[in-house]
Design a protein around this motif. Structure first.
Motif, short mmCIF file in Angstrom:
data_model
loop_
_atom_site.label_atom_id
_atom_site.label_comp_id
_atom_site.label_asym_id
_atom_site.label_seq_id
_atom_site.Cartn_x
_atom_site.Cartn_y
_atom_site.Cartn_z
N ALA A 36 57.67 35.14 47.23
CA ALA A 36 58.66 35.15 48.30
C ALA A 36 60.09 35.20 47.75
O ALA A 36 60.97 35.83 48.33
CB ALA A 36 58.49 33.93 49.19
N PHE A 37 60.31 34.51 46.63
CA PHE A 37 61.63 34.43 46.01
C PHE A 37 61.51 34.66 44.51
O PHE A 37 61.68 33.74 43.70
CB PHE A 37 62.27 33.06 46.27
N PRO A 38 61.23 35.89 44.08
CA PRO A 38 60.97 36.15 42.67
C PRO A 38 62.16 35.88 41.75
O PRO A 38 61.99 35.61 40.56
CB PRO A 38 60.58 37.63 42.63
N PHE A 39 63.36 35.89 42.29
CA PHE A 39 64.57 35.67 41.50
C PHE A 39 64.86 34.19 41.29
O PHE A 39 65.70 33.82 40.47
CB PHE A 39 65.77 36.31 42.19
N LEU A 40 64.20 33.32 42.02
CA LEU A 40 64.50 31.89 42.03
C LEU A 40 63.72 31.14 40.97
O LEU A 40 62.49 31.13 40.99
CB LEU A 40 64.17 31.33 43.42
N PRO A 41 64.41 30.49 40.02
CA PRO A 41 63.70 29.69 39.02
C PRO A 41 63.09 28.44 39.68
O PRO A 41 63.81 27.53 40.10
CB PRO A 41 64.79 29.29 38.02
N ILE A 42 61.79 28.41 39.79
CA ILE A 42 61.10 27.31 40.44
C ILE A 42 61.44 25.96 39.82
O ILE A 42 61.57 24.96 40.51
CB ILE A 42 59.58 27.56 40.43
N ALA A 43 61.65 25.95 38.52
CA ALA A 43 61.94 24.69 37.82
C ALA A 43 63.25 24.05 38.27
O ALA A 43 63.44 22.85 38.10
CB ALA A 43 61.98 24.94 36.32
N GLU A 44 64.15 24.82 38.87
CA GLU A 44 65.44 24.28 39.32
C GLU A 44 65.36 23.61 40.70
O GLU A 44 66.21 22.80 41.04
CB GLU A 44 66.49 25.39 39.38
N ILE A 45 64.38 23.94 41.48
CA ILE A 45 64.33 23.47 42.86
C ILE A 45 64.19 21.96 43.00
O ILE A 45 64.88 21.35 43.82
CB ILE A 45 63.24 24.22 43.64
N PRO A 46 63.36 21.28 42.20
CA PRO A 46 63.27 19.83 42.35
C PRO A 46 64.60 19.10 42.20
O PRO A 46 64.85 18.11 42.90
CB PRO A 46 62.27 19.42 41.26
N ALA A 47 65.48 19.59 41.34
CA ALA A 47 66.78 18.96 41.17
C ALA A 47 67.59 19.04 42.47
O ALA A 47 68.29 18.07 42.83
CB ALA A 47 67.55 19.61 40.03
N SER A 91 75.55 18.82 51.45
CA SER A 91 76.16 19.06 50.14
C SER A 91 75.18 19.73 49.19
O SER A 91 75.54 20.64 48.44
CB SER A 91 76.64 17.74 49.53
N ALA A 92 73.94 19.30 49.23
CA ALA A 92 72.92 19.89 48.37
C ALA A 92 72.66 21.35 48.75
O ALA A 92 72.48 22.20 47.88
CB ALA A 92 71.62 19.08 48.43
N VAL A 93 72.66 21.66 50.03
CA VAL A 93 72.46 23.03 50.48
C VAL A 93 73.62 23.91 50.00
O VAL A 93 73.40 25.04 49.55
CB VAL A 93 72.29 23.11 52.02
N ARG A 94 74.84 23.39 50.06
CA ARG A 94 75.99 24.15 49.55
C ARG A 94 75.82 24.46 48.06
O ARG A 94 76.05 25.60 47.62
CB ARG A 94 77.29 23.38 49.78
N LEU A 95 75.41 23.47 47.29
CA LEU A 95 75.19 23.68 45.86
C LEU A 95 74.06 24.68 45.62
O LEU A 95 74.15 25.53 44.72
CB LEU A 95 74.87 22.36 45.17
N PHE A 96 73.02 24.59 46.42
CA PHE A 96 71.89 25.51 46.29
C PHE A 96 72.34 26.94 46.59
O PHE A 96 72.00 27.87 45.85
CB PHE A 96 70.77 25.07 47.24
N ARG A 97 73.10 27.11 47.64
CA ARG A 97 73.59 28.46 47.99
C ARG A 97 74.47 29.03 46.88
O ARG A 97 74.38 30.21 46.55
CB ARG A 97 74.38 28.41 49.30
#
Length: 73
Positions: A32-43, A55-61
């Protein structure tokens, strides 16, 4: 379940499973999101607990924009 991909988050770890020949197999990259490093999502999930969801959503975007602008670091 029959869906192409399942994400499972537990104990500060994200696991992604894809449906392959009727069975779910752990994979390192999302279809679904091939460009997204899965390892970064838990942070980002943990950040939402510490600094709040908005705030976390802003950082994620911001991170997603960085990835899309520079696909090959």
């Amino acid at each position: 379940m029959g869906v192409p991909e399942i994400w499972r988050y537990r104990r500060e770890t994200l696991e992604v499973y894809q449906l392959v020949e009727g069975k779910y197999e752990a994979v390192a990259q999302s279809i679904a999101f091939p460009f997204l490093p899965i390892a970064e999502i838990p942070a980002f999930i943990e950040q939402s607990r510490a600094i709040g969801q908005r705030s976390a959503v802003r950082l994620f975007r911001t991170r997603i924009r960085e990835i899309l602008q520079n696909p090959n670091p």
